[in-house]
Motif scaffolding. Structure first.
Motif, short mmCIF file in Angstrom:
data_model
loop_
_atom_site.label_atom_id
_atom_site.label_comp_id
_atom_site.label_asym_id
_atom_site.label_seq_id
_atom_site.Cartn_x
_atom_site.Cartn_y
_atom_site.Cartn_z
N ARG A 62 7.38 111.37 -8.91
CA ARG A 62 8.51 110.44 -8.96
C ARG A 62 9.75 111.04 -8.31
O ARG A 62 10.14 112.17 -8.60
CB ARG A 62 8.82 110.04 -10.40
N ARG B 243 14.01 115.24 -7.39
CA ARG B 243 12.56 115.27 -7.64
C ARG B 243 12.35 115.33 -9.15
O ARG B 243 12.30 116.39 -9.76
CB ARG B 243 11.95 116.49 -6.95
N SER C 220 9.75 114.42 -11.04
CA SER C 220 8.45 114.97 -11.41
C SER C 220 7.62 115.10 -10.14
O SER C 220 8.11 114.83 -9.03
CB SER C 220 7.74 114.05 -12.42
N VAL D 80 14.61 104.84 -5.79
CA VAL D 80 13.43 105.33 -6.50
C VAL D 80 12.19 105.07 -5.65
O VAL D 80 12.02 103.97 -5.11
CB VAL D 80 13.28 104.65 -7.89
N ASP D 81 11.32 106.08 -5.55
CA ASP D 81 10.10 105.93 -4.75
C ASP D 81 9.10 106.98 -5.22
O ASP D 81 9.43 107.90 -5.98
CB ASP D 81 10.42 106.12 -3.27
N HIS D 82 7.86 106.84 -4.73
CA HIS D 82 6.88 107.89 -4.95
C HIS D 82 7.35 109.13 -4.19
O HIS D 82 7.78 109.05 -3.04
CB HIS D 82 5.51 107.45 -4.45
N ALA D 83 7.29 110.30 -4.82
CA ALA D 83 7.88 111.50 -4.24
C ALA D 83 7.25 111.86 -2.89
O ALA D 83 7.95 112.24 -1.94
CB ALA D 83 7.73 112.66 -5.23
N ALA E 250 13.84 110.10 -7.62
CA ALA E 250 14.95 109.21 -7.99
C ALA E 250 16.25 109.86 -7.51
O ALA E 250 16.64 110.92 -8.00
CB ALA E 250 15.00 108.97 -9.49
#
Length: 412
Positions: A347, A342, A344, A356-359, A349
């Motif tokens: 975000r 996590r 951020s 990678v994706d939206h959290a 990763a």
């Protein structure tokens, strides 16, 4: 299933005065009955009637039905208090809060809601009026208003009691409706995962992000304005505070209804179930710095979850609750768990596979996968019959659901 619809009454000044006098008399009587129940330790309905029925009728000039409802309301209040004490909602035994709640009788607000049954309240749907019992006699032709769809809803499904209440000078009737349910989809081909959050209120496994930063900006602006008015402390500032005190909650409720309706409609349209996180007790588990507490406390995740569950039950869509542990740290592609995944708030990763994706979308995909696995192992829908404890909003049906159990079969 039972839902509650709230309609607004439009009484004349004379009718409003009679209704207000009735509420005051009923709640004053209920406070006296509560004192008797506490003193004699008699808190069951029929036993308490022996000690209070005759005096309540004579002293407050209430009708037979109203007297019985006053006594029953008092018993229900003590039953609720007992359940809250047992569940620890009022602190640990011996604590100051616990003793304050348990060592004195319950009192009722002068304008507290009063239940009415069909002997005390009759509806004239064609004329959009009701006939209501009051301490000054029965008043007729009290007008009410609701949306056309809600009028049809009331005409078809109204059953049982209604509650009369006043809020900010406006009169309402909370009416119980018995609504037929759609057959439960016992063979969903997948689940729609829903991640509930503070920055983004809801994110689905399809990638939809609903009611995020815009709503939080409005909440922040409302809190700032509220603080300024409280600091000013003038008569006009107090008047503005009183006028705006429920504005934020009404907005949040409206947004939660819209999100829940959209989520349930999408799941129903695609033949899927709905997967939610079991977030019970999260306020007690999480410790926050002072600047974060107001934002966290205004997060209406429980309300949104309840709305989703009862709308899903109405539509026949199965709902499964999953353990929320590590859903935000787990990679939805490879399953690698790492706090550093996590990056951020927004975000994600994966440190292992580079995904990678939206959290929040990644979390919702993990919720979907866990629900599907639970369903394959034999879990059942956790959309039980909603208990009639929360009341509705004007022109919109509403219900509350028990969200604790994960794999309980729905009550028929």
């Amino acid at each position: 299933m039972k839902l509650t619809v709230q309609v607004r009454l439009l009484p004349t000044p004379g009718q409003a005065a009679a209704l207000e006098a009735t509420l005051r008399a009923c709640n004053e009587a209920a406070t006296w009955v509560s004192g008797v129940a506490f003193e004699k330790n008699v808190k069951r309905n029929f036993a308490l009637r022996e000690h209070t029925y005759a005096e309540v009728k004579e002293r407050w000039r209430l009708g037979a039905q109203a007297t019985q409802h006053v006594i029953k309301k008092t018993c229900d209040a003590y039953a609720t208090l007992k359940a809250n004490l047992k569940a620890g909602n009022l602190g640990r035994p011996g604590s100051r809060r616990y003793r304050r709640a348990s060592e004195k009788p319950i009192t009722f607000r002068p304008q507290g809601a009063q239940p009415y049954d069909d002997r005390m309240l009759s509806w004239q749907m064609a004329e959009r009026t009701v006939s209501v019992w009051t301490t000054a006699g029965r008043i007729k032709a009290v007008e009410f208003t609701a949306a056309p769809g809600q009028l049809a809803f009331l005409a078809l499904y109204r059953r049982g009691e209604s509650d009369l209440l006043v809020r900010d000078g406006m009169w309402f009737l909370n009416t119980t409706c018995e609504v037929p349910e759609a057959p439960l989809n016992t063979d969903p081909h997948d689940f729609l995962g829903v991640d509930l959050g503070i920055v983004n209120i809801a994110t689905t496994s399809d990638g939809e992000i609903m009611a995020g930063r815009g709503l939080n900006r409005i909440r922040s602006r409302e809190r700032t304005l509220r603080a300024k008015l409280q600091k000013k402390n003038t008569t006009s500032a107090k008047r503005r505070l009183k006028k705006r005190r429920r504005k934020e909650s009404r907005r949040a409720r409206d947004i939660n209804h819209k999100i829940a309706k959209h989520v349930v409609a999408e799941a129903e349209r695609t033949g899927r179930g709905i997967a939610l996180e079991d977030l019970g007790g999260i306020r007690e588990r999480v410790r926050l710095r002072k600047p974060q507490r107001a934002t966290h406390s205004s997060w209406a995740f429980a309300q949104l979850g309840e709305f989703i569950v009862y709308k899903a039950r109405k539509a026949g869509v199965p709902v499964v609750y999953v353990d929320p542990a590590y859903t935000s740290r787990t990679c939805a592609e490879c399953g690698h768990i790492d706090r550093a995944n996590r990056v951020s708030q927004a975000r994600f990763a994966c440190r292992y596979c580079g995904f990678v994706d939206h959290a929040d979308r990644n979390s919702s995909r993990n919720i979907r996968a866990r629900a599907w696995e639970l369903w394959r192992r034999g879990a059942r829908s956790t959309a039980p019959a909603p208990p009639p404890r929360q009341r509705g909003g004007a022109g919109r049906e509403r219900s509350a659901t028990a969200s604790g159990a994960r794999c309980a079969s729905p009550t028929p």
